[in-house]
Design a protein around this motif. Sequence first.
Motif, short mmCIF file in Angstrom:
data_model
loop_
_atom_site.label_atom_id
_atom_site.label_comp_id
_atom_site.label_asym_id
_atom_site.label_seq_id
_atom_site.Cartn_x
_atom_site.Cartn_y
_atom_site.Cartn_z
N SER A 176 0.81 -1.22 0.00
CA SER A 176 0.00 0.00 0.00
C SER A 176 0.84 1.27 0.00
CB SER A 176 -0.94 0.01 1.21
OG SER A 176 -0.20 -0.04 2.43
N CYS A 177 2.15 1.14 0.26
CA CYS A 177 3.05 2.30 0.23
C CYS A 177 3.60 2.54 -1.17
CB CYS A 177 4.22 2.10 1.19
SG CYS A 177 3.73 2.09 2.93
N LEU A 178 3.28 1.65 -2.10
CA LEU A 178 3.82 1.73 -3.46
C LEU A 178 2.70 1.96 -4.46
CD1 LEU A 178 6.25 -1.34 -3.38
CD2 LEU A 178 6.78 1.04 -2.82
N GLY A 179 2.94 2.87 -5.39
CA GLY A 179 2.02 3.06 -6.50
C GLY A 179 2.46 2.22 -7.68
N ASP A 180 2.35 2.78 -8.86
CA ASP A 180 2.75 2.07 -10.08
C ASP A 180 4.26 1.99 -10.19
OD1 ASP A 180 0.08 1.98 -10.61
OD2 ASP A 180 0.16 3.15 -12.47
N LEU A 181 4.74 0.97 -10.89
CA LEU A 181 6.12 0.84 -11.28
C LEU A 181 6.17 0.89 -12.80
CD1 LEU A 181 5.92 -0.80 -8.44
CD2 LEU A 181 8.13 -1.73 -9.12
N LEU A 182 6.98 1.80 -13.35
CA LEU A 182 7.10 1.95 -14.79
C LEU A 182 8.49 1.49 -15.19
CD1 LEU A 182 5.50 5.50 -15.11
CD2 LEU A 182 4.37 3.28 -15.32
N VAL A 183 8.56 0.41 -15.95
CA VAL A 183 9.84 -0.19 -16.31
C VAL A 183 10.12 -0.01 -17.79
CG1 VAL A 183 11.19 -2.34 -16.30
CG2 VAL A 183 9.52 -1.93 -14.48
N ASP A 184 11.31 0.50 -18.11
CA ASP A 184 11.73 0.54 -19.51
C ASP A 184 13.10 -0.13 -19.62
OD1 ASP A 184 13.66 2.41 -18.70
OD2 ASP A 184 12.42 4.11 -19.25
N SER A 225 16.08 0.98 -19.55
CA SER A 225 17.21 1.50 -18.79
C SER A 225 16.94 1.74 -17.31
CB SER A 225 17.70 2.82 -19.41
OG SER A 225 16.65 3.78 -19.39
N ALA A 226 15.68 1.78 -16.90
CA ALA A 226 15.39 2.15 -15.52
C ALA A 226 13.99 1.71 -15.12
CB ALA A 226 15.53 3.66 -15.34
N CYS A 227 13.75 1.81 -13.81
CA CYS A 227 12.40 1.63 -13.27
C CYS A 227 12.07 2.87 -12.46
CB CYS A 227 12.34 0.39 -12.37
SG CYS A 227 10.80 0.21 -11.43
N HIS A 228 10.92 3.47 -12.74
CA HIS A 228 10.42 4.58 -11.93
C HIS A 228 9.29 4.04 -11.06
CE1 HIS A 228 12.42 6.81 -15.20
NE2 HIS A 228 12.67 7.70 -14.26
N VAL A 229 9.39 4.28 -9.77
CA VAL A 229 8.37 3.78 -8.85
C VAL A 229 7.82 4.94 -8.02
CG1 VAL A 229 10.17 3.12 -7.20
CG2 VAL A 229 7.88 2.17 -6.95
N PHE A 230 6.51 4.97 -7.87
CA PHE A 230 5.84 5.99 -7.07
C PHE A 230 5.60 5.43 -5.67
CE2 PHE A 230 5.11 6.76 -11.46
CZ PHE A 230 5.17 8.13 -11.60
N VAL A 231 6.04 6.18 -4.67
CA VAL A 231 5.99 5.70 -3.29
C VAL A 231 5.46 6.81 -2.38
CG1 VAL A 231 7.99 4.21 -3.74
CG2 VAL A 231 8.34 6.43 -2.65
N THR A 232 5.01 6.43 -1.21
CA THR A 232 4.64 7.44 -0.22
C THR A 232 5.90 8.17 0.22
OG1 THR A 232 4.83 5.82 1.57
CG2 THR A 232 2.64 6.14 0.62
N GLU A 233 5.79 9.46 0.46
CA GLU A 233 6.96 10.25 0.87
C GLU A 233 7.64 9.66 2.10
OE1 GLU A 233 6.21 14.85 -0.60
OE2 GLU A 233 5.67 14.27 1.44
N ALA A 234 6.86 9.10 3.00
CA ALA A 234 7.41 8.59 4.26
C ALA A 234 8.39 7.44 4.04
CB ALA A 234 6.28 8.15 5.19
N MET A 235 8.25 6.71 2.92
CA MET A 235 9.10 5.54 2.69
C MET A 235 10.20 5.80 1.67
SD MET A 235 7.87 3.51 4.82
CE MET A 235 9.11 2.29 4.42
N ALA A 236 10.22 6.96 1.05
CA ALA A 236 11.14 7.21 -0.07
C ALA A 236 12.60 7.12 0.35
CB ALA A 236 10.84 8.57 -0.68
N ASP A 237 12.98 7.80 1.41
CA ASP A 237 14.39 7.79 1.83
C ASP A 237 14.82 6.39 2.25
OD1 ASP A 237 14.75 10.49 1.33
OD2 ASP A 237 14.26 11.10 3.37
#
Length: 251
Positions: free
Chosen positions: A113-121, A123-135
Motif C-alpha cells: 500500500s506504500c507503493l504506487g505504479d512501477l514503470l519499467v523501460d 534503462s530504468a524503473c520509476h516507482v511511485f511511493v509514499t513520501e514517508a518511505m522514499a528515503d
Amino acid sequence: MNKEEQMLQKRLIELSELSYRRDIVTFSDFLNLNELNILHTIPRDMLSSRYETFGGYEPAERQMAAFLPDALYYEYRYPISVIRITPANRKFAEDLTHRDFLGGILHLGIERSCLGDLLVDDSACHVFVTEAMADFICENLTRIRHTVVRAGKIDGASFSYTPKLETIRGTVASVRLDSVLSVAFPMSRSRLTGLIEGGKVFVNGKLITSNGYRLKEGDIISVRGMGKLAYQGVLSETKKGRQFVQVGKYI
C-alpha cells in the motif's frame, strides 16, 4: 464485501470525516483497482467531504485518495515521491522485469500500500511511493536479484510519461464492453463474460460487471491479469451497420 473490504471502507469514511472536522486535506495510502472501486461506491451521504484521486502521473492505476474540506482555499500536494532505480553497471545487469523490481522493494519489508505504479523501460524503473518511505527505499535498495542497483529520488513535478500503446482495430456490433474487449483479447465470448461477471474488469477505476456496459471515447479499461486498454472511439460504420473501432493496448 468481506471483512477486509469493510475495514477499508470504514477507514476511508474516517479520513473523510477527519478532513471535514479539522478542515484539512487527508490522504489514503495507494489504493488498487478493487480498493478504488470500494471508494467510488461508498454512498455520498456517508462521506463528509469530497475527494479526488491521483497516482503521481495521469494514467496511474494505483492511486491515493485526497479528502478535501469544503472550504479548501489553498493548493495541496499529494505526499508522493518518485524514485528512479538503475543498474550500477549496465554491462553486468540482468534483464529485470516489473516483478523483479516489485519483489526487490517488497523484500525490504515495505507494505504494498506504500507503493504506487512501477514503470519499467530498458534503462530504468520509476516507482511511485509514499513520501514517508522514499528515503528508506533509496538507502536500502542496493540489489535486484543479482544486479547491483542505485535508487534515488527525482523531481516528480517534472516527471513525464507517455505510455506505449499498440493500436488495434476491429468491427463490433456495438460499443458494448464485451464487444470491445473481444477486439483486443481474441477469446471466446463465454470467457470474456466470465471475466466481466467475475469482477475482473474495471472502467476508469470502477468495477463493471455488466457485459452490456456502453463505453465512451477515452475510457480506460483494466482487466486484472491481462492488461489495460484505452478505448479510442468509433472510426467509421460499415454498410451492414457494424462499427469499426480502435483501442490502444498498453505494452
